[in-house]
Design a protein around this motif. Structure first.
Motif, PDB file in Angstrom:
ATOM      1  N   UNK A 227       0.815  -1.213   0.000  1.00 24.24           N
ATOM      2  CA  UNK A 227       0.000   0.000   0.000  1.00 24.24           C
ATOM      3  C   UNK A 227       0.849   1.265   0.000  1.00 24.24           C
ATOM      4  N   UNK A 228       2.101   1.136   0.350  1.00 28.73           N
ATOM      5  CA  UNK A 228       2.957   2.308   0.495  1.00 28.73           C
ATOM      6  C   UNK A 228       3.409   2.828  -0.858  1.00 28.73           C
ATOM      7  N   UNK A 229       3.621   4.123  -0.975  1.00 30.61           N
ATOM      8  CA  UNK A 229       4.065   4.685  -2.262  1.00 30.61           C
ATOM      9  C   UNK A 229       5.430   4.142  -2.667  1.00 30.61           C
ATOM     10  N   UNK A 230       5.641   4.108  -3.942  1.00 35.05           N
ATOM     11  CA  UNK A 230       6.911   3.620  -4.467  1.00 35.05           C
ATOM     12  C   UNK A 230       8.054   4.503  -3.989  1.00 35.05           C
ATOM     13  N   UNK A 231       9.114   3.861  -3.519  1.00 34.78           N
ATOM     14  CA  UNK A 231      10.304   4.590  -3.108  1.00 34.78           C
ATOM     15  C   UNK A 231      10.250   5.151  -1.712  1.00 34.78           C
ATOM     16  N   UNK A 232       9.196   4.860  -0.972  1.00 33.77           N
ATOM     17  CA  UNK A 232       9.105   5.406   0.380  1.00 33.77           C
ATOM     18  C   UNK A 232      10.151   4.766   1.283  1.00 33.77           C
ATOM     19  N   UNK A 233      10.900   5.594   1.986  1.00 36.37           N
ATOM     20  CA  UNK A 233      11.867   5.115   2.956  1.00 36.37           C
ATOM     21  C   UNK A 233      11.499   5.659   4.321  1.00 36.37           C
ATOM     22  N   UNK A 234      11.384   4.776   5.296  1.00 34.97           N
ATOM     23  CA  UNK A 234      11.071   5.219   6.640  1.00 34.97           C
ATOM     24  C   UNK A 234      12.278   5.847   7.315  1.00 34.97           C
ATOM     25  N   UNK A 235      12.004   6.676   8.294  1.00 38.73           N
ATOM     26  CA  UNK A 235      13.066   7.327   9.068  1.00 38.73           C
ATOM     27  C   UNK A 235      12.880   7.048  10.558  1.00 38.73           C
ATOM     28  N   UNK A 236      12.424   5.857  10.856  1.00 41.58           N
ATOM     29  CA  UNK A 236      12.186   5.505  12.254  1.00 41.58           C
ATOM     30  C   UNK A 236      13.488   5.396  13.035  1.00 41.58           C
ATOM     31  N   UNK A 237      14.602   5.065  12.335  1.00 40.15           N
ATOM     32  CA  UNK A 237      15.877   5.007  13.029  1.00 40.15           C
ATOM     33  C   UNK A 237      16.371   6.392  13.417  1.00 40.15           C
ATOM     34  N   UNK A 238      15.707   7.435  12.870  1.00 39.94           N
ATOM     35  CA  UNK A 238      16.042   8.805  13.241  1.00 39.94           C
ATOM     36  C   UNK A 238      14.945   9.454  14.090  1.00 39.94           C
ATOM     37  N   UNK A 239      13.946   8.668  14.479  1.00 38.24           N
ATOM     38  CA  UNK A 239      12.936   9.162  15.398  1.00 38.24           C
ATOM     39  C   UNK A 239      11.649   9.631  14.768  1.00 38.24           C
ATOM     40  N   UNK A 240      11.484   9.491  13.446  1.00 35.59           N
ATOM     41  CA  UNK A 240      10.253   9.912  12.783  1.00 35.59           C
ATOM     42  C   UNK A 240       9.331   8.723  12.623  1.00 35.59           C
ATOM     43  N   UNK A 241       8.140   8.794  13.235  1.00 35.42           N
ATOM     44  CA  UNK A 241       7.182   7.714  13.123  1.00 35.42           C
ATOM     45  C   UNK A 241       6.574   7.658  11.733  1.00 35.42           C
ATOM     46  N   UNK A 242       6.352   6.449  11.242  1.00 37.13           N
ATOM     47  CA  UNK A 242       5.780   6.282   9.918  1.00 37.13           C
ATOM     48  C   UNK A 242       4.364   6.852   9.813  1.00 37.13           C
ATOM     49  N   UNK A 243       3.501   6.763  10.839  1.00 39.60           N
ATOM     50  CA  UNK A 243       2.175   7.383  10.706  1.00 39.60           C
ATOM     51  C   UNK A 243       2.239   8.872  10.398  1.00 39.60           C
ATOM     52  N   UNK A 244       3.110   9.599  11.093  1.00 42.05           N
ATOM     53  CA  UNK A 244       3.232  11.029  10.824  1.00 42.05           C
ATOM     54  C   UNK A 244       3.779  11.272   9.429  1.00 42.05           C
TER      55      UNK A 244
END
Length: 390
Positions: A227-244
């Protein structure tokens, strides 16, 4: 010749959130699948053995080691008050979490509904790129539900976390053709030898392997990665939650829709309010997840429970003798069971039988929104049967 009737799938609204099968045994006879007996087994057994020791000493070595039974009512008042506070507080967390999940689901439904109905100009025409943009955001709205669920369960690194701390590497998700000629969504679990798969440990900023909250390596989640857009990279290792991060994509779509003339000012404002309500509800769920009951209360409650069930054998040993073991076991079973229920409800977002049925609730919402999306796509392709979006 009339067209064939559409085949209905064996499902119905809220099918996954409802209990599907009747109970085989009355609840009074159930000792597993939702019961707290595994939590209270050890304290009940220990207090029973302690009572056996007291009765044995009283009957064999001394005339009487009993104490006045009048102390029991005084202690029982304190125990009752503490257990009532614990259970009422825990159930309030459970109920608040359930209401927040309903708020999130309602916001997703409203945003998807408004987006699908209004994503066209005054002439009713849209370009292929605009339709793909709308489809992308509707899928992102569904992905928000899954991202919230996984974050509350401390299941991070889905999709792969940012590799910003590593030396520059070729972007495996780079666009090689125009957006209009590529599928809007890809399965991120398919990787080349140079691309880390969802099961491959990724390096964090400190150079160590990323782990979930329970120190296990994250695994792929096929139910929502596509369901996620193509090329999306999470930044949870830097403290940004994926929901936001996903809500930022939705906010950008609202801005584009306003600029295209799809959403007038009041409607765009209402959609922003829905999005804000979603983020606010998720924040309250995070508060429940990250704020346990004060440790002082938990310590004192455990000590008071242990004190009461240890004093009880001395108060009843002369009257009940060996029956005291059974009486103490029943009392310990009752009190520790009530306390165990509070423990179960304190964090209602996990996989336990007594937790909120997040998997079923989210699956029902996904089913609804995906049916709307498919009908919307069929309407634009000129093969809609119900005329839902005419």
């Amino acid at each position: 010749m009339s067209p064939p009737e559409p085949v209905r799938r064996p499902t119905y609204p809220l099918a996954h959130a409802f209990r599907r099968k009747p109970r085989r045994l009355p609840l009074v006879l159930r000792f597993a699948k939702g019961a707290v007996h595994d939590i209270i087994l050890v304290p009940v057994l220990l207090h029973s053995l302690f009572t056996v020791l007291i009765v044995y000493i009283d009957t064999r070595y001394v005339d009487s080691i009993s104490i006045p039974a009048t102390i029991i009512p005084s202690l029982s008042i304190v125990v009752g008050l503490m257990l009532v506070f614990r259970n009422s507080t825990s159930y309030d967390r459970f109920w608040t979490g359930r209401n927040c999940l309903t708020t999130i689901g309602t916001s997703v439904r409203n945003l998807a509904r408004i987006s699908l109905v209004n994503s066209r100009g005054k002439d009713g025409e849209t370009t292929m790129a605009e339709r793909r943009d709308t489809e992308r955001i509707v899928r992102v709205l569904i992905a928000v539900l899954y991202a919230i669920k996984h974050n509350l369960r401390a299941e991070f690194n889905i999709p792969p976390a940012s590799l910003a701390s590593l030396p520059p590497q070729p972007n495996p998700y780079a666009r090689s053709t125009p957006v209009s000629r590529r599928p809007s969504y890809v399965d991120h679990t398919v990787s080349s030898p140079a691309t880390p798969s969802m099961n491959t440990p990724l390096l964090s900023r400190s150079g160590s392997t990323l782990h979930n909250g329970d120190d296990t390596i994250p695994t792929k989640k096929d139910e929502y990665v596509s369901l996620l857009p193509e090329g999306l990279m999470g930044y949870e290792d830097q403290g940004l939650g994926l929901p936001l991060q996903l809500t930022i994509l939705v906010e950008g779509y609202l801005r584009r829709g306003y600029d295209r003339g799809w959403f007038h000012g009041p409607l765009a404002s209402q959609m922003t309010v829905q999005l804000n309500s979603l983020v606010d509800a998720y924040g309250r769920m995070e508060t429940i997840r990250s704020t346990p009951l004060p440790i002082a209360h938990l310590i004192h409650q455990k000590q008071v429970l242990a004190l009461f069930t240890c004093v009880l054998p001395f108060a009843i040993v002369d009257d009940y003798r060996w029956w005291s073991v059974l009486v103490v076991a029943i009392v310990a079973f009752t009190l520790y069971g009530i306390e165990g229920i509070g423990v179960q409800l304190e964090d209602p977002f996990g996989y336990d039988k007594n937790d909120i049925k997040m998997d079923g609730i989210i699956e029902d919402t996904r089913q609804e929104v995906m049916v709307l999306l498919e009908e919307w796509k069929a309407n634009h392709e000129g093969r809609a049967m119900g005329g839902m979006f005419d």
